[in-house]
Design an enzyme around this catalytic site. Structure first.
Site, PDB file in Angstrom:
ATOM      1  N   ASP A 166       1.273  -5.004   9.459  1.00  6.75           N
ATOM      2  CA  ASP A 166       1.883  -4.769   8.150  1.00  6.75           C
ATOM      3  C   ASP A 166       2.975  -3.714   8.203  1.00  6.75           C
ATOM      4  OD1 ASP A 166       0.056  -2.727   8.664  1.00  6.75           O
ATOM      5  OD2 ASP A 166      -1.368  -3.387   7.153  1.00  6.75           O
ATOM      6  N   ASP A 198     -11.993   0.025   0.807  1.00  8.50           N
ATOM      7  CA  ASP A 198     -12.217  -1.059  -0.163  1.00  8.50           C
ATOM      8  C   ASP A 198     -12.436  -2.414   0.519  1.00  8.50           C
ATOM      9  OD1 ASP A 198      -9.702  -1.717   0.759  1.00  8.50           O
ATOM     10  OD2 ASP A 198      -8.687  -1.573  -1.183  1.00  8.50           O
ATOM     11  N   HIS A 228     -10.458  -3.809   2.865  1.00  8.88           N
ATOM     12  CA  HIS A 228      -9.264  -4.568   3.274  1.00  8.88           C
ATOM     13  C   HIS A 228      -9.117  -4.612   4.800  1.00  8.88           C
ATOM     14  CE1 HIS A 228      -6.582  -0.695   2.874  1.00  8.88           C
ATOM     15  NE2 HIS A 228      -6.894  -0.868   4.144  1.00  8.88           N
ATOM     16  N   GLU A 276      -5.870  -6.686   0.268  1.00  5.67           N
ATOM     17  CA  GLU A 276      -6.745  -5.977  -0.648  1.00  5.67           C
ATOM     18  C   GLU A 276      -7.756  -6.959  -1.261  1.00  5.67           C
ATOM     19  OE1 GLU A 276      -6.674  -2.966  -0.336  1.00  5.67           O
ATOM     20  OE2 GLU A 276      -4.851  -1.943  -0.993  1.00  5.67           O
TER      21      GLU A 276
HETATM   22  P1  PGA Z   1      -7.264   4.340   8.499  1.00  7.99           P
HETATM   23  O1  PGA Z   1      -6.865   3.036   7.692  1.00  7.99           O
HETATM   24  O2  PGA Z   1      -7.347   3.947   9.934  1.00  7.99           O
HETATM   25  O3  PGA Z   1      -6.144   5.320   8.254  1.00  7.99           O
HETATM   26  O4  PGA Z   1      -8.582   4.800   7.964  1.00  7.99           O
HETATM   27  C1  PGA Z   1      -7.530   1.837   7.981  1.00  7.99           C
HETATM   28  C2  PGA Z   1      -7.062   0.757   7.041  1.00  7.99           C
HETATM   29  O5  PGA Z   1      -6.658   1.057   5.905  1.00  7.99           O
HETATM   30  O6  PGA Z   1      -7.109  -0.420   7.448  1.00  7.99           O
END
Ligand code: PGA
Length: 260
Positions: free
Chosen positions: A67, A136, A138, A143
């Protein structure tokens, strides 16, 4: 799903790096799907160490990142282009022409999303996708409520994700609310998926993804339908799994031929 619970995040990252190392040595022109965020930093450090000290060769490897923020230039310090250059690309012998991220500045975003899917297909598909997981649930920036069949497209971030990632922006006004992300369907097409989750803030999402129903409300739960999804967890991220003792037992009793 294979659930590998390690004593801590470093051990889990090293175990994951060994899987990627073995793939590249077996298939030097491997296609990797890569992730950003705080989770894969130790994984990238270990791959860099293996490149420098053990001859791990990225010269024929192709990469596709999950992304990128819509509207952020590659030079912006919070962009994923910047993150990847700083934390990985510049420290291994990967060809810049084979390192792909979605174009956050594309004039025609739907066309850029279609082209990204075409580039992945033209490279022969993703051999191994690295994933984190959001609090959450994702994966990528898919999302909750993302179609489990979705392809690369624009998504609007949840308030929770915006809060979780606000620390990366010195000026809150610069934090984009929109991203381009591979879809859940794009991720599901990868031949192997390695998901890393560390810390207590991920425990609830991990439990929902592994032991809850397959639902678009928890996009990571789609991985229950993936034939080769491996989760590398630290103790805290595994904390809400009801069957964690069983997963440990499975791992300890694996026949050698079945181990990574
Ligand atoms: P993070 O993010 O590694 O900064 O915890 C993971 C994600 O949002 O997929």
């Amino acid at each position: 799903m294979e659930i590998i619970i390690q004593p801590d995040a470093d051990a889990a990252s090293l175990a994951g790096a060994a899987v990627i190392d073995a793939l590249i040595r077996r298939k030097p022109a491997a296609v990797l799907g890569l992730a950003t965020g705080s989770t894969p930093l130790t994984l990238y450090r270990e791959l860099i160490r293996r490149h420098r000290e053990e001859g791990l060769d990225f010269s024929r490897v192709t990469t596709f990142n999950l992304d990128e923020y819509l509207g952020l230039a590659p030079a912006h310090p919070a962009s994923y282009h910047f993150y990847m250059r700083e934390n990985f690309f510049h420290q291994v012998n990967l060809s810049a022409a084979r390192a792909h991220l979605p174009d956050g500045l594309a004039a025609d975003v739907p066309a850029a999303c279609r082209r990204y899917e075409e580039q992945i297909a033209a490279a022969g598909g993703i051999d191994l996708q690295v994933l984190g997981i959001g609090a959450d649930g994702h994966i990528g920036f898919n999302e909750p409520s993302s179609s489990l069949a979705s392809r690369t497209r624009v998504k609007t971030l949840t308030m929770e994700t915006l809060r979780d990632n606000a620390r990366h922006f010195t000026d809150p006004g610069e934090q984009p609310r929109h991203v381009i992300t591979m879809g859940v369907g794009t991720i599901m097409d990868a031949r192997t998926v390695l998901l890393f989750a560390f810390g207590p803030a991920k425990a609830r999402a991990v439990a929902a993804a592994v032991e809850g129903p397959v639902t678009a409300s928890v996009p990571a739960s789609a991985l229950q339908l993936h034939p080769r999804a491996v989760l590398f967890l630290d103790q805290a991220a595994a904390g809400d799994l009801r069957r964690r003792e069983y997963y440990r037992w499975v791992h300890e009793n694996k026949p050698d031929w079945q181990r990574f």
